[in-house]
Design a protein around this motif. Structure first.
Motif, PDB file in Angstrom:
ATOM      1  N   UNK A   1      92.089  66.948 -71.642  1.00 16.35           N
ATOM      2  CA  UNK A   1      90.660  67.100 -71.386  1.00 16.35           C
ATOM      3  C   UNK A   1      89.904  66.943 -72.697  1.00 16.35           C
ATOM      4  N   UNK A   2      89.149  65.872 -72.817  1.00 18.22           N
ATOM      5  CA  UNK A   2      88.406  65.625 -74.054  1.00 18.22           C
ATOM      6  C   UNK A   2      87.118  66.442 -74.120  1.00 18.22           C
ATOM      7  N   UNK A   3      86.503  66.713 -72.973  1.00 14.29           N
ATOM      8  CA  UNK A   3      85.204  67.391 -72.974  1.00 14.29           C
ATOM      9  C   UNK A   3      85.187  68.677 -72.154  1.00 14.29           C
ATOM     10  N   UNK A   4      86.304  69.050 -71.553  1.00 15.95           N
ATOM     11  CA  UNK A   4      86.385  70.288 -70.795  1.00 15.95           C
ATOM     12  C   UNK A   4      86.334  70.118 -69.288  1.00 15.95           C
ATOM     13  N   UNK A   5      85.938  68.960 -68.783  1.00 16.17           N
ATOM     14  CA  UNK A   5      85.841  68.765 -67.334  1.00 16.17           C
ATOM     15  C   UNK A   5      87.202  68.846 -66.651  1.00 16.17           C
TER      16      UNK A   5
ATOM     17  N   UNK B 279      98.494  72.101 -71.862  1.00 12.94           N
ATOM     18  CA  UNK B 279      97.408  71.227 -72.301  1.00 12.94           C
ATOM     19  C   UNK B 279      97.983  70.143 -73.204  1.00 12.94           C
ATOM     20  N   UNK B 280      97.688  68.903 -72.882  1.00 10.79           N
ATOM     21  CA  UNK B 280      98.081  67.764 -73.708  1.00 10.79           C
ATOM     22  C   UNK B 280      97.026  67.650 -74.810  1.00 10.79           C
TER      23      UNK B 280
ATOM     24  N   UNK C 200      90.415  62.396 -57.223  1.00  5.63           N
ATOM     25  CA  UNK C 200      89.360  62.420 -58.231  1.00  5.63           C
ATOM     26  C   UNK C 200      88.435  63.583 -57.942  1.00  5.63           C
ATOM     27  N   UNK C 201      88.130  64.347 -58.971  1.00  8.22           N
ATOM     28  CA  UNK C 201      87.192  65.454 -58.876  1.00  8.22           C
ATOM     29  C   UNK C 201      85.977  65.160 -59.742  1.00  8.22           C
ATOM     30  N   UNK C 202      84.830  65.629 -59.318  1.00  4.18           N
ATOM     31  CA  UNK C 202      83.659  65.653 -60.188  1.00  4.18           C
ATOM     32  C   UNK C 202      83.825  66.826 -61.144  1.00  4.18           C
ATOM     33  N   UNK C 203      83.088  66.798 -62.245  1.00  6.39           N
ATOM     34  CA  UNK C 203      83.151  67.945 -63.146  1.00  6.39           C
ATOM     35  C   UNK C 203      82.630  69.174 -62.405  1.00  6.39           C
ATOM     36  N   UNK C 204      83.190  70.304 -62.718  1.00  4.25           N
ATOM     37  CA  UNK C 204      82.764  71.538 -62.077  1.00  4.25           C
ATOM     38  C   UNK C 204      83.323  71.751 -60.688  1.00  4.25           C
TER      39      UNK C 204
END
Length: 158
Positions: A7-11, A29-30, A137-141
């Motif tokens: 996860x680069x941005x937390x999503x 976590x990779x 596929x999930x949206x963020x949140x």
């Protein structure tokens, strides 16, 4: 069961944590050895690190840390963001580094618009005998309930 994610941005991390809670699975976590900066992820800049890696078929960013006993997992959920329609190259590094044998691999991604399908062929080609299940596929949140509904739709024998 294992939930492994980049996860680069937390999503993607949020979805992975929801999965871990729903499944009571191990979480890994990779983490890139060289963390991505905001400049590295500036997709509007053709020379940013993420774009350079995505455009280089041989790019394999180094992972920091080690997953112990990967052969012990029967089911591996693999999560990542979609970068230009594909998985980030660090997901390739992860699959090439660890042999999960005949485990079931269940991909999931986060993206605002791109689906998961464009990322699957390349990833599946990196595993010799794993059984790949349908990804999502999930949206963020994405909520824990949304994640649980997806898990319940899978044939995991839970």
């Amino acid at each position: 069961m294992l939930v492994a994610y980049f996860s680069a941005t937390g999503n993607t991390e949020g979805v992975a944590q929801n999965l871990q809670a729903v499944l009571d699975a191990d979480l890994f976590e990779i983490v890139p050895e060289v963390p991505y900066t905001g400049e590295d992820l500036d997709y509007s800049n053709d020379s940013c690190r993420a774009n350079q890696e995505q455009n280089d078929p041989t790019a394999r960013p180094t992972i920091s840390g080690t997953l112990e006993n990967p052969e012990n997992y029967d089911v591996v959920f693999l999560g990542y963001p979609i970068w230009w329609g594909r998985a980030p190259k660090i997901a390739y590094t992860f699959l090439e580094r660890y042999d999960f044998g005949e485990a079931a691999i269940v991909p999931f991604c986060t993206s605002g618009s791109s689906g998961i399908d464009g990322s699957l062929d390349d990833l599946q080609a990196l595993t010799a005998s794993a059984r790949w299940l349908e990804g999502h596929r999930f949206n963020s949140g994405a909520s824990q309930d949304e994640v649980a509904q997806w898990v319940n739709s899978l044939d995991l024998g839970l």
